[in-house]
Design a protein around this motif. Structure first.
Motif, mmCIF file in Angstrom:
data_model
loop_
_atom_site.group_PDB
_atom_site.id
_atom_site.type_symbol
_atom_site.label_atom_id
_atom_site.label_comp_id
_atom_site.label_asym_id
_atom_site.label_seq_id
_atom_site.Cartn_x
_atom_site.Cartn_y
_atom_site.Cartn_z
ATOM 1 N N ALA A 34 0.706 -1.158 -0.136
ATOM 2 C CA ALA A 34 -0.129 -0.006 0.116
ATOM 3 C C ALA A 34 0.746 1.387 0.056
ATOM 4 O O ALA A 34 0.511 2.376 -0.543
ATOM 5 N N VAL A 35 1.957 1.167 0.580
ATOM 6 C CA VAL A 35 2.942 2.313 0.567
ATOM 7 C C VAL A 35 3.232 2.599 -0.706
ATOM 8 O O VAL A 35 3.554 3.894 -1.252
ATOM 9 N N LEU A 36 3.728 1.864 -1.577
ATOM 10 C CA LEU A 36 3.993 2.147 -3.122
ATOM 11 C C LEU A 36 3.028 2.291 -4.012
ATOM 12 O O LEU A 36 3.206 2.653 -5.188
ATOM 13 N N HIS A 37 1.648 2.072 -3.733
ATOM 14 C CA HIS A 37 0.442 1.999 -4.580
ATOM 15 C C HIS A 37 0.395 3.457 -5.269
ATOM 16 O O HIS A 37 0.307 3.582 -6.282
ATOM 17 N N THR A 38 0.598 4.358 -4.420
ATOM 18 C CA THR A 38 0.118 5.740 -4.712
ATOM 19 C C THR A 38 1.121 6.248 -5.889
ATOM 20 O O THR A 38 1.103 6.771 -6.881
ATOM 21 N N PRO A 39 2.597 6.263 -5.436
ATOM 22 C CA PRO A 39 3.591 6.758 -6.375
ATOM 23 C C PRO A 39 3.565 5.732 -7.714
ATOM 24 O O PRO A 39 3.774 6.270 -8.875
ATOM 25 N N LEU A 40 3.479 4.337 -7.612
ATOM 26 C CA LEU A 40 3.376 3.646 -8.661
ATOM 27 C C LEU A 40 1.922 4.083 -9.662
ATOM 28 O O LEU A 40 2.351 4.184 -10.937
ATOM 29 N N MET A 41 1.052 4.423 -9.024
ATOM 30 C CA MET A 41 -0.236 4.762 -10.115
ATOM 31 C C MET A 41 0.063 6.159 -10.679
ATOM 32 O O MET A 41 -0.456 6.284 -11.826
ATOM 33 N N SER A 42 0.563 7.049 -9.756
ATOM 34 C CA SER A 42 0.881 8.423 -10.300
ATOM 35 C C SER A 42 1.989 8.403 -11.523
ATOM 36 O O SER A 42 1.784 9.184 -12.516
ATOM 37 N N GLY A 43 2.855 7.545 -11.355
ATOM 38 C CA GLY A 43 3.892 7.378 -12.216
ATOM 39 C C GLY A 43 3.331 6.952 -13.637
ATOM 40 O O GLY A 43 3.602 7.215 -14.744
ATOM 41 N N ALA A 44 2.237 5.746 -13.203
ATOM 42 C CA ALA A 44 1.768 5.175 -14.538
ATOM 43 C C ALA A 44 0.656 6.056 -15.301
ATOM 44 O O ALA A 44 0.556 6.057 -16.398
ATOM 45 N N ASN A 45 0.148 7.068 -14.452
ATOM 46 C CA ASN A 45 -0.480 8.002 -14.921
ATOM 47 C C ASN A 45 0.186 9.005 -15.801
ATOM 48 O O ASN A 45 -0.137 9.484 -16.859
ATOM 49 N N ALA A 46 1.261 9.361 -15.547
ATOM 50 C CA ALA A 46 2.100 10.199 -16.219
ATOM 51 C C ALA A 46 2.646 9.776 -17.559
ATOM 52 O O ALA A 46 2.933 10.199 -18.604
ATOM 53 N N ILE A 47 2.806 8.197 -17.528
ATOM 54 C CA ILE A 47 3.071 7.564 -18.822
ATOM 55 C C ILE A 47 2.045 7.934 -19.924
ATOM 56 O O ILE A 47 2.293 7.670 -21.245
ATOM 57 N N HIS A 48 0.920 8.079 -19.545
ATOM 58 C CA HIS A 48 -0.325 8.485 -20.525
ATOM 59 C C HIS A 48 0.055 9.807 -21.311
ATOM 60 O O HIS A 48 -0.631 10.150 -22.273
ATOM 61 N N GLY A 49 1.207 10.451 -21.057
ATOM 62 C CA GLY A 49 1.783 11.394 -22.276
ATOM 63 C C GLY A 49 2.087 10.582 -23.527
ATOM 64 O O GLY A 49 1.753 11.391 -24.777
ATOM 65 N N VAL A 50 2.085 9.497 -23.701
ATOM 66 C CA VAL A 50 2.213 8.784 -24.782
ATOM 67 C C VAL A 50 0.981 8.568 -25.773
ATOM 68 O O VAL A 50 0.868 8.701 -26.665
ATOM 69 N N VAL A 51 -0.099 8.492 -24.832
ATOM 70 C CA VAL A 51 -1.514 8.571 -25.363
ATOM 71 C C VAL A 51 -1.693 10.120 -25.968
ATOM 72 O O VAL A 51 -2.493 10.071 -26.973
ATOM 73 N N ILE A 52 -1.258 10.857 -25.347
ATOM 74 C CA ILE A 52 -1.490 12.306 -25.965
ATOM 75 C C ILE A 52 -0.720 12.388 -27.345
ATOM 76 O O ILE A 52 -1.467 13.104 -28.052
ATOM 77 N N ILE A 53 0.416 11.998 -27.320
ATOM 78 C CA ILE A 53 1.386 12.230 -28.655
ATOM 79 C C ILE A 53 0.705 11.108 -29.483
ATOM 80 O O ILE A 53 0.434 11.701 -30.649
ATOM 81 N N GLY A 54 0.102 10.038 -29.191
ATOM 82 C CA GLY A 54 -0.651 9.288 -30.339
ATOM 83 C C GLY A 54 -1.745 10.024 -30.684
ATOM 84 O O GLY A 54 -2.171 9.831 -32.072
ATOM 85 N N ALA A 55 -2.600 10.380 -29.959
ATOM 86 C CA ALA A 55 -3.843 11.362 -30.443
ATOM 87 C C ALA A 55 -3.719 12.378 -31.139
ATOM 88 O O ALA A 55 -4.279 12.495 -32.235
ATOM 89 N N ILE A 56 -2.383 13.062 -30.984
ATOM 90 C CA ILE A 56 -2.298 14.358 -31.822
ATOM 91 C C ILE A 56 -1.693 13.955 -33.280
ATOM 92 O O ILE A 56 -2.248 14.204 -33.986
ATOM 93 N N LEU A 57 -1.116 12.662 -33.351
ATOM 94 C CA LEU A 57 -0.608 12.146 -34.498
ATOM 95 C C LEU A 57 -1.675 11.517 -35.373
ATOM 96 O O LEU A 57 -1.810 12.028 -36.403
ATOM 97 N N VAL A 58 -2.782 10.930 -34.564
ATOM 98 C CA VAL A 58 -3.866 10.662 -35.192
ATOM 99 C C VAL A 58 -4.705 11.787 -35.848
ATOM 100 O O VAL A 58 -4.969 11.863 -37.064
ATOM 101 N N MET A 59 -4.587 12.921 -35.126
ATOM 102 C CA MET A 59 -5.518 14.039 -35.478
ATOM 103 C C MET A 59 -4.769 14.815 -36.857
ATOM 104 O O MET A 59 -5.409 15.257 -37.676
ATOM 105 N N LEU A 60 -3.601 14.648 -36.781
ATOM 106 C CA LEU A 60 -2.723 15.159 -37.739
ATOM 107 C C LEU A 60 -2.874 14.496 -38.973
ATOM 108 O O LEU A 60 -2.754 15.107 -40.121
#
Length: 102
Positions: A34-60
């Motif tokens: 439980a101590v590591l769950h919050t930093p792990l999930m916040s780091g995983a959410n930050a990885i969603h920057g890849v989703v943003i780049i992919g969506a921008i490329l699809v839109m372009l």
């Protein structure tokens, strides 16, 4: 209905891999302390920057007449941005707990 059955039969191995990934992900996340769950999930959410780049490329690459692709790309950029910002907000709040109070 025939199209769905044909799709499933053509991509059966990929479906098995996705199901296996779901079970492995649940097991890995379930055994995180439980101590590591919050930093792990916040780091995983930050990885969603890849989703943003992919969506921008699809839109372009979408034509200006393709409203569906542009709409889905916009929603993906919006949700990905919210996820990234939320991950950093959770991390910031978590780090605030460890600061010494004045």
């Amino acid at each position: 209905m025939d199209v769905l059955i044909e799709f499933i039969s053509n991509h059966l191995q990929m479906i098995y891999i996705v199901i296996l990934m779901i079970f492995v992900g649940v097991e890995v996340i379930g055994h995180v302390p439980a101590v590591l769950h919050t930093p792990l999930m916040s780091g995983a959410n930050a990885i969603h920057g890849v989703v943003i780049i992919g969506a921008i490329l699809v839109m372009l690459s979408a034509s200006p007449d393709d409203i569906l692709a542009l709409s889905l790309g916009f929603v993906a950029v919006l949700l990905g941005t919210l996820n990234v910002v939320g991950g950093f907000v959770v991390t910031d709040r978590m780090l605030e707990m460890f600061k010494k109070k004045k």
